[in-house]
Scaffold this motif. Structure first.
Motif, short mmCIF file in Angstrom:
data_model
loop_
_atom_site.label_atom_id
_atom_site.label_comp_id
_atom_site.label_asym_id
_atom_site.label_seq_id
_atom_site.Cartn_x
_atom_site.Cartn_y
_atom_site.Cartn_z
N MET A 1 5.88 51.19 -2.63
CA MET A 1 6.98 51.13 -1.67
C MET A 1 6.46 50.68 -0.31
N THR A 2 7.19 49.82 0.35
CA THR A 2 6.78 49.31 1.64
C THR A 2 6.99 50.37 2.71
N ASP A 3 5.92 50.69 3.50
CA ASP A 3 6.08 51.69 4.54
C ASP A 3 6.75 51.08 5.75
N LYS A 4 7.09 51.94 6.72
CA LYS A 4 7.86 51.52 7.89
C LYS A 4 7.15 50.42 8.66
N PHE A 5 5.84 50.57 8.85
CA PHE A 5 5.10 49.60 9.66
C PHE A 5 4.97 48.25 8.94
N SER A 6 4.78 48.30 7.63
CA SER A 6 4.72 47.05 6.86
C SER A 6 6.06 46.34 6.90
N GLN A 7 7.15 47.12 6.80
CA GLN A 7 8.49 46.54 6.84
C GLN A 7 8.74 45.87 8.18
N GLU A 8 8.32 46.50 9.25
CA GLU A 8 8.51 45.90 10.57
C GLU A 8 7.70 44.62 10.71
N ALA A 9 6.50 44.62 10.16
CA ALA A 9 5.66 43.41 10.21
C ALA A 9 6.31 42.27 9.44
N ILE A 10 6.90 42.60 8.29
CA ILE A 10 7.59 41.58 7.49
C ILE A 10 8.77 41.01 8.27
N GLN A 11 9.57 41.90 8.89
CA GLN A 11 10.73 41.43 9.63
C GLN A 11 10.33 40.60 10.84
N GLN A 12 9.23 40.95 11.48
CA GLN A 12 8.76 40.15 12.61
C GLN A 12 8.34 38.76 12.16
N ARG A 13 7.69 38.70 11.00
CA ARG A 13 7.29 37.38 10.47
C ARG A 13 8.52 36.54 10.14
N ILE A 14 9.51 37.15 9.50
CA ILE A 14 10.74 36.43 9.18
C ILE A 14 11.41 35.93 10.45
N TYR A 15 11.44 36.77 11.47
CA TYR A 15 12.07 36.41 12.75
C TYR A 15 11.36 35.22 13.38
N ARG A 16 10.03 35.24 13.37
CA ARG A 16 9.26 34.13 13.95
C ARG A 16 9.51 32.83 13.19
N GLU A 17 9.50 32.91 11.87
CA GLU A 17 9.70 31.70 11.07
C GLU A 17 11.12 31.17 11.21
N PHE A 18 12.08 32.07 11.28
CA PHE A 18 13.47 31.64 11.48
C PHE A 18 13.62 31.00 12.86
N THR A 19 12.96 31.57 13.86
CA THR A 19 13.00 31.00 15.21
C THR A 19 12.50 29.56 15.22
N SER A 20 11.41 29.31 14.50
CA SER A 20 10.85 27.95 14.49
C SER A 20 11.79 26.96 13.83
N LEU A 21 12.67 27.44 12.93
CA LEU A 21 13.59 26.54 12.23
C LEU A 21 14.84 26.24 13.03
N VAL A 22 15.32 27.20 13.82
CA VAL A 22 16.61 27.02 14.49
C VAL A 22 16.49 26.74 15.99
N SER A 23 15.29 26.89 16.54
CA SER A 23 15.10 26.64 17.97
C SER A 23 14.76 25.17 18.20
N ARG A 24 15.69 24.34 17.81
CA ARG A 24 15.50 22.89 17.94
C ARG A 24 16.88 22.25 18.09
N ASP A 25 16.90 20.94 18.22
CA ASP A 25 18.17 20.23 18.35
C ASP A 25 19.07 20.54 17.16
N GLU A 26 20.36 20.75 17.44
CA GLU A 26 21.33 21.12 16.41
C GLU A 26 21.28 20.19 15.21
N ASN A 27 21.17 18.89 15.47
CA ASN A 27 21.23 17.91 14.39
C ASN A 27 19.98 17.88 13.52
N THR A 28 18.92 18.57 13.94
CA THR A 28 17.68 18.55 13.16
C THR A 28 17.45 19.86 12.41
N ILE A 29 18.37 20.80 12.51
CA ILE A 29 18.22 22.06 11.78
C ILE A 29 18.34 21.78 10.28
N ASP A 30 17.36 22.23 9.53
CA ASP A 30 17.37 22.08 8.08
C ASP A 30 18.09 23.30 7.49
#
Length: 293
Positions: free
Chosen positions: A1-30
């Motif tokens: 089972m994923t502990d609280k700290f591991s879960q937070e680390a996972i969510q932070q990674r997802i947040y960073r990766e999502f940021t890199s995808l959507v923090s760009r020109d609207e027409n270039t979002i994949d």
């Protein structure tokens, strides 16, 4: 089972990766990449490559089928034959369809699961339809009708609406209005704003909003909170979303973060209709923190 700290680390990674995808020109979002990143909220080890490869393979089949149709006739190919080829591959060969029996399952909002199970919501099936179409050279637009999402195909002589949830049903504007009236009891004309193409960012927000509602409905507050974080990344000025995130933190006993979000909400909306309720939450949070100390 994923502990609280591991879960937070996972969510932070997802947040960073999502940021890199959507923090760009609207027409270039994949859209496909961003949708698969959202799916990592529930499937943190998801490898996007198989899903993206499947989209590519579907598009190649659409191109091949259309080439066969074009070569078998001496007449100029009707633009709608492009849509016919796309519909044939997705709905006749692959049997993609709307999930009416289990509409509110979170998997209906995750592109990887839509590709695996061949079923989903109107918006995720529309996203699939648009992404395969894009790869096959068929320009398509997402149209956010009330309570239902569809796709539009335009060519110099006209435009047609496609309902991927109904196995690629083709509709004109009058038929779209009729379907909206059936769902919403709206008796007026089509609002022009309903006919405006939805941007990639707006489409992602709608997917996230669907997911947040489903998770809250299931009392799955950790996943609802992760979705709320992604929504605020797309809509940083959405004060109501900040309030909702604060309430989710409160449900999870993240008292400091809850108070931070609720105070920020009231500072930006001092005359909010729910200001007394939010002030009461903040008062109770302070009392709880004092008792814990």
């Amino acid at each position: 089972m994923t502990d609280k700290f591991s879960q937070e680390a996972i969510q932070q990674r997802i947040y960073r990766e999502f940021t890199s995808l959507v923090s760009r020109d609207e027409n270039t979002i994949d859209l496909a990449q961003a949708a698969l990143q959202i799916a990592k909220v529930a499937y943190p080890d998801l490898d996007p490559v198989p899903s993206l490869s499947y989209l590519d393979a579907l598009a190649r089949r659409v191109i091949q089928l259309h080439a066969q149709i074009a070569s078998s006739t001496s007449e100029q190919v009707n633009p709608l034959e492009l849509i016919g080829s796309l519909n044939h591959v997705l709905f006749e060969d692959e049997h993609f369809h709307g999930n009416e029996s289990n509409y509110y399952h979170p998997d209906n909002s995750f592109l990887n699961k839509v590709l695996e199970e061949h079923t989903g919501l109107p918006i995720t099936l529309s996203l699939l339809y648009m992404e395969v179409g894009k790869r096959a050279g068929i320009p398509l637009e997402g149209i956010g009708f009330p309570y239902h999402f569809m796709v539009r195909y335009s060519w110099p002589e006209g435009r047609i609406y496609i309902d991927p949830f109904a196995r690629g049903l083709l509709l004109n504007e009058a038929e779209c209005l009729e379907r909206i009236q059936q769902r919403t009891h709206h008796r007026g004309a089509l609002h022009q704003r309903w006919l405006e193409a939805v941007t990639p960012r707006q489409m992602l927000v709608r997917i996230l909003n669907n997911l947040k509602s489903v998770y809250i409905r299931h009392d799955d507050f950790p996943h609802a909170l992760a979705i709320s974080d992604l929504m605020l990344l797309l809509l940083p000025d959405a004060t109501v979303e900040q309030r909702d995130r604060g309430l989710l933190h409160l449900e999870l006993k993240h008292y400091g973060r809850a108070m931070q979000d609720l105070q920020a909400y009231l500072e930006r909306n001092p005359k909010a209709s729910d200001r007394y309720e939010m002030r009461n939450h903040i008062k109770q949070i302070r009392q709880t923190i004092a008792q814990l100390n």
